[in-house]
Design a protein around this motif. Structure first.
Motif: not given
Length: 143
Positions: A62-90
């Motif tokens: 992806e263009p500007d991969v560092v910014a992409t990674i940084g933006s995806r790491l910001l503002n994720l709570s533990d609950e948000g991470i758990d929800d995303q991992v559950s969606q990933l499993k599905e």
């Protein structure tokens, strides 16, 4: 295997979710963990999952991969991470064959373990908090 574009966003984000959760388990992301993230993302084939390799390769292209990674790491709570991992499993359970789904999940756990080991000490290679987070991901992924 037919993944939608939204599915691919989830698959590409998965290693970053694992990184953030494991690295921050001890309330600090240190330089060794960031170095390990970059090293591991640079060689996704070592995790022996075709889907994981493709997802990470596309993320890194992806263009500007560092910014992409940084933006995806910001503002994720533990609950948000758990929800995303559950969606990933599905997504994996419903759209990938059983072997490919298992390989991707195992790749994520090995990736998380590698991140956890990066900040370990001689007498304690993985902190208890980081190890607990890896175990938590295994549970969320149904492993």
């Amino acid at each position: 295997m037919e993944f939608t574009s939204d599915d691919w966003v989830a698959l590409k984000s998965a290693p970053l979710l694992v990184f953030q959760s494991v690295a921050q388990a001890d309330n600090e992301i240190d330089a060794a963990e960031v170095d390990q993230l970059i090293t591991r993302l640079g060689n996704p084939a070592q995790y022996q999952s075709a889907i994981f390799t493709q997802a990470v390769t596309e993320l890194m292209a992806e263009p500007d991969v560092v910014a992409t990674i940084g933006s995806r790491l910001l503002n994720l709570s533990d609950e948000g991470i758990d929800d995303q991992v559950s969606q990933l499993k599905e997504i994996l359970d419903n759209k990938a064959d059983a072997q490919a789904s298992l390989a991707f999940k195992q790749a994520l756990i090995r990736f998380g373990t590698d991140i956890a080991i990066a900040s370990g000490e001689q007498d304690m290679p993985i902190s208890k908090l980081e190890w607990a987070e890896v175990a938590h991901f295994k549970k969320l992924l149904g492993l």
